[in-house]
Design a protein around this motif. Structure first.
Motif, mmCIF file in Angstrom:
data_model
loop_
_atom_site.group_PDB
_atom_site.id
_atom_site.type_symbol
_atom_site.label_atom_id
_atom_site.label_comp_id
_atom_site.label_asym_id
_atom_site.label_seq_id
_atom_site.Cartn_x
_atom_site.Cartn_y
_atom_site.Cartn_z
ATOM 1 N N ALA A 161 -52.730 -56.704 -3.685
ATOM 2 C CA ALA A 161 -52.259 -58.259 -5.134
ATOM 3 C C ALA A 161 -52.770 -57.345 -6.703
ATOM 4 C CB ALA A 161 -52.235 -59.614 -4.773
ATOM 5 N N LEU A 162 -53.617 -57.095 -5.858
ATOM 6 C CA LEU A 162 -54.471 -56.419 -8.053
ATOM 7 C C LEU A 162 -53.850 -54.769 -7.775
ATOM 8 C CD1 LEU A 162 -58.018 -57.715 -7.234
ATOM 9 C CD2 LEU A 162 -56.543 -59.089 -8.629
ATOM 10 N N ALA A 163 -52.477 -54.655 -7.695
ATOM 11 C CA ALA A 163 -52.106 -53.205 -7.520
ATOM 12 C C ALA A 163 -51.124 -52.662 -8.710
ATOM 13 C CB ALA A 163 -51.898 -52.646 -6.643
ATOM 14 N N ASP A 164 -50.749 -54.424 -8.443
ATOM 15 C CA ASP A 164 -49.835 -54.179 -9.957
ATOM 16 C C ASP A 164 -50.314 -54.607 -11.841
ATOM 17 O OD1 ASP A 164 -47.733 -56.339 -11.959
ATOM 18 O OD2 ASP A 164 -46.115 -54.672 -10.366
ATOM 19 N N PRO A 165 -50.192 -54.229 -11.984
ATOM 20 C CA PRO A 165 -51.053 -53.824 -14.150
ATOM 21 C C PRO A 165 -50.238 -55.428 -14.251
ATOM 22 C CG PRO A 165 -49.345 -52.123 -13.429
ATOM 23 C CD PRO A 165 -49.741 -52.290 -12.730
ATOM 24 N N THR A 166 -49.364 -55.770 -13.804
ATOM 25 C CA THR A 166 -49.096 -57.366 -14.638
ATOM 26 C C THR A 166 -49.539 -58.007 -14.053
ATOM 27 O OG1 THR A 166 -46.875 -56.408 -15.925
ATOM 28 C CG2 THR A 166 -46.960 -58.766 -15.455
ATOM 29 N N ARG A 167 -49.707 -58.395 -12.728
ATOM 30 C CA ARG A 167 -50.239 -59.083 -12.216
ATOM 31 C C ARG A 167 -51.507 -58.921 -12.248
ATOM 32 N NH1 ARG A 167 -48.909 -57.761 -7.085
ATOM 33 N NH2 ARG A 167 -46.327 -58.145 -7.114
ATOM 34 N N ARG A 168 -52.458 -58.232 -12.002
ATOM 35 C CA ARG A 168 -53.480 -57.494 -13.150
ATOM 36 C C ARG A 168 -53.818 -58.506 -14.062
ATOM 37 N NH1 ARG A 168 -54.120 -52.979 -11.604
ATOM 38 N NH2 ARG A 168 -53.558 -52.008 -13.515
ATOM 39 N N GLY B 135 -40.538 -67.277 -14.456
ATOM 40 C CA GLY B 135 -40.652 -66.819 -13.300
ATOM 41 C C GLY B 135 -41.068 -65.866 -12.645
ATOM 42 N N ALA B 136 -41.328 -64.840 -13.535
ATOM 43 C CA ALA B 136 -41.710 -63.616 -12.805
ATOM 44 C C ALA B 136 -43.335 -64.055 -13.128
ATOM 45 C CB ALA B 136 -41.457 -62.194 -13.832
ATOM 46 N N ILE B 137 -43.367 -64.643 -13.681
ATOM 47 C CA ILE B 137 -45.135 -65.105 -13.861
ATOM 48 C C ILE B 137 -45.224 -65.850 -12.746
ATOM 49 C CG2 ILE B 137 -46.776 -65.885 -14.702
ATOM 50 C CD1 ILE B 137 -46.467 -64.157 -16.587
ATOM 51 N N SER B 138 -44.413 -66.214 -12.285
ATOM 52 C CA SER B 138 -44.955 -67.598 -11.573
ATOM 53 C C SER B 138 -44.246 -66.429 -9.684
ATOM 54 C CB SER B 138 -43.595 -68.458 -11.149
ATOM 55 O OG SER B 138 -43.071 -69.335 -12.049
ATOM 56 N N GLN B 139 -44.308 -65.616 -9.486
ATOM 57 C CA GLN B 139 -43.795 -64.551 -8.569
ATOM 58 C C GLN B 139 -44.829 -64.101 -8.941
ATOM 59 O OE1 GLN B 139 -41.148 -66.197 -6.442
ATOM 60 N NE2 GLN B 139 -41.909 -63.831 -5.611
ATOM 61 N N VAL C 130 -48.579 -65.052 -9.699
ATOM 62 C CA VAL C 130 -49.355 -66.144 -9.356
ATOM 63 C C VAL C 130 -49.380 -67.309 -7.612
ATOM 64 C CG1 VAL C 130 -50.127 -68.786 -9.571
ATOM 65 C CG2 VAL C 130 -49.703 -67.131 -11.715
ATOM 66 N N LYS C 131 -47.853 -66.748 -7.514
ATOM 67 C CA LYS C 131 -47.594 -66.766 -6.226
ATOM 68 C C LYS C 131 -48.241 -65.715 -4.905
ATOM 69 C CE LYS C 131 -44.082 -67.617 -2.537
ATOM 70 N NZ LYS C 131 -42.494 -66.834 -1.799
ATOM 71 N N THR C 132 -47.899 -64.343 -5.191
ATOM 72 C CA THR C 132 -48.716 -63.549 -4.610
ATOM 73 C C THR C 132 -49.926 -63.915 -4.446
ATOM 74 O OG1 THR C 132 -47.087 -62.142 -5.097
ATOM 75 C CG2 THR C 132 -48.880 -61.142 -4.490
ATOM 76 N N LEU C 133 -50.758 -63.850 -5.909
ATOM 77 C CA LEU C 133 -52.535 -63.997 -6.116
ATOM 78 C C LEU C 133 -52.778 -65.011 -5.528
ATOM 79 C CD1 LEU C 133 -52.698 -63.486 -9.826
ATOM 80 C CD2 LEU C 133 -53.427 -61.940 -8.504
ATOM 81 N N LYS C 134 -51.733 -66.045 -5.374
ATOM 82 C CA LYS C 134 -52.403 -67.985 -4.420
ATOM 83 C C LYS C 134 -52.489 -67.036 -3.212
ATOM 84 C CE LYS C 134 -51.147 -72.183 -3.222
ATOM 85 N NZ LYS C 134 -49.742 -72.601 -3.104
ATOM 86 N N GLN C 135 -51.406 -66.083 -3.014
ATOM 87 C CA GLN C 135 -50.774 -66.029 -1.188
ATOM 88 C C GLN C 135 -52.521 -64.705 -0.509
ATOM 89 O OE1 GLN C 135 -47.517 -64.285 -1.039
ATOM 90 N NE2 GLN C 135 -46.224 -65.951 0.083
#
Length: 109
Positions: free
Chosen positions: A13-20, A46-50, A52-57
């Motif tokens: 989840a934290l490996a992706d720089p945008t998600r981080r 839509g990308a932000i939602s995805q 956030v979904k990964t971070l939530k999971q």
């Protein structure tokens, strides 16, 4: 989910720089919506939602629905498996720094 699977999920989840970056924005806010996260980024809603979904999971983010909005907040406890895993390597670094300190004292007393 086993401990190893949990650690892997958090790391992925934290490996992706945008998600981080999204996680950091959430962590630096009391609560924040996807719309607010999108406004200050160059990423689609839509990308932000995805992300956030990964971070939530991964257990890093929780949500609180209110009317038409969903508010997200960081869950620091979600980082505990990763912190615990990293703490095993703390002994390695402490020993190395102690060795370096001793070596520097020998070189320049």
């Amino acid at each position: 989910m086993t401990e190893a699977e949990t650690i892997t999920t958090v790391m992925r989840a934290l490996a992706d720089p945008t998600r981080r970056a999204v996680f950091e924005r959430i962590a630096n806010s009391d609560e924040i919506t996807v719309a607010e996260l999108t406004r200050s980024s160059n990423v689609t809603q839509g990308a932000i939602s995805q992300h956030v979904k990964t971070l939530k999971q991964a257990g890093l983010v929780s949500e609180r629905p209110e009317g038409r909005n969903v508010y997200y907040r960081a869950q620091p406890a979600g980082l505990e498996p990763l912190a615990d895993w990293m703490s095993h390597y703390g002994v390695f670094w402490r020993e190395r720094f102690a060795d370096l300190r001793d070596l520097l004292k020998e070189i320049d007393p």
